[in-house]
Design a protein around this motif. Structure first.
Motif, mmCIF file in Angstrom:
data_model
loop_
_atom_site.group_PDB
_atom_site.id
_atom_site.type_symbol
_atom_site.label_atom_id
_atom_site.label_comp_id
_atom_site.label_asym_id
_atom_site.label_seq_id
_atom_site.Cartn_x
_atom_site.Cartn_y
_atom_site.Cartn_z
ATOM 1 N N LEU A 155 -28.587 17.114 140.209
ATOM 2 C CA LEU A 155 -28.890 18.320 139.590
ATOM 3 C C LEU A 155 -27.566 19.136 139.326
ATOM 4 O O LEU A 155 -26.771 19.257 140.415
ATOM 5 N N SER B 182 -29.755 16.935 134.745
ATOM 6 C CA SER B 182 -30.699 17.882 134.790
ATOM 7 C C SER B 182 -30.145 19.120 135.202
ATOM 8 O O SER B 182 -29.348 19.084 136.197
ATOM 9 N N GLY C 229 -36.363 14.770 137.481
ATOM 10 C CA GLY C 229 -35.604 15.304 136.482
ATOM 11 C C GLY C 229 -36.239 15.874 135.169
ATOM 12 O O GLY C 229 -37.407 15.894 135.094
#
Length: 261
Positions: free
Chosen positions: A96, A129, A162
């Protein structure tokens, strides 16, 4: 890095020494569930949009805060930071990316110019993401609740596997105390922006220069917009996509018979 923790890349456009990114770093450190890496510009790079550096080398140095290694300071743009992090600094792409926390909101037209949002967009382009987080206050932003919310949102995104391909989340948080936050809203991008004004002046040698100023314009503030949510005490979460095709007008332009000009 330990293998059982999700990895988080932290970046911004306010610079690696900005209070906002340190607040994020502190929250994720105290939580302890994630491995994190900071790769951010070595200086203020606000409003550079999605610019990247192609005609000169990009220097990178280690940054230390409170006597401890903090991250990597990059002599480049926010998008440069993300490209370098994913392509050269990290052993593998992060799970992330969080860009922020920006000093000042990124709503409406500002999304186009924002280095904060562009860094998250670059993460999305790279298949990671990504979330952009901004606090709606340029003078005295309150980062504590925004850091807490960013941590919770990151955990929820990872828990859900995600974000959809090509989609990032643009988060704007009111600069108010936690007890005054009314809630969280999924929003659309408001139709707001600035009318540019250029003030003409002369330097001591008689050469003209211009200082850009602007007048805020509220064109169409819908009840579901990011601006309306934040100004009424709600956290705004806007899903945005880097595919800028205007699908709603495709039939219009086909009717113009442009393909047969």
């Amino acid at each position: 890095m330990s293998t059982d923790k999700k990895t988080i890349l932290l970046t911004n456009d306010d610079g690696i020494d900005a209070e906002g990114i340190y607040s994020l770093y502190k929250s994720f450190t105290e939580d302890g569930r994630f491995d994190k890496t900071v790769v951010a510009p070595n200086k203020e790079t606000s409003a550079v949009g999605h610019a990247i550096t192609v005609f000169r080398p990009i220097s990178v140095r280690e940054n230390y805060q409170d006597g401890k290694f903090f991250g990597y300071a990059v002599d480049g743009t926010p998008a440069d930071c993300v490209k370098l992090a994913i392509g050269a600094i990290l052993d593998k792409p992060p799970d992330l990316l969080i860009s922020g926390m920006n000093r000042g909101g990124n709503m409406g037209e500002n999304v186009i110019y924002s280095g904060t949002v562009s860094a998250a967009t670059e993460g999305t382009v790279c298949g990671v993401s990504s979330i952009a987080v901004s606090v709606d206050d340029l003078i005295n932003p309150k980062y504590e609740y925004a850091s807490e919310f960013a941590l919770r949102l990151a955990a929820r995104v990872l828990e859900k596997g995600g974000l959809p391909r090509g989609t990032l989340l643009n988060v704007n948080v009111p600069s108010i105390s936690k007890e005054n936050i009314k809630g969280i809203r999924i929003t659309v991008q408001a139709d707001i922006g600035f009318r540019d004004n250029f003030v003409k002046r002369q330097d001591p040698r008689g050469r003209d220069y211009y200082w850009m100023d602007g007048e805020f314009m509220e064109r169409n503030i819908g009840k579901d917009s990011d601006y309306n949510a934040v100004k009424n005490g709600y956290v705004s979460v806007t899903p945005i996509h880097y595919d800028m095709t205007d699908y709603k007008t495709m039939d219009l332009f086909r009717s113009w018979d442009i393909e047969n000009i």
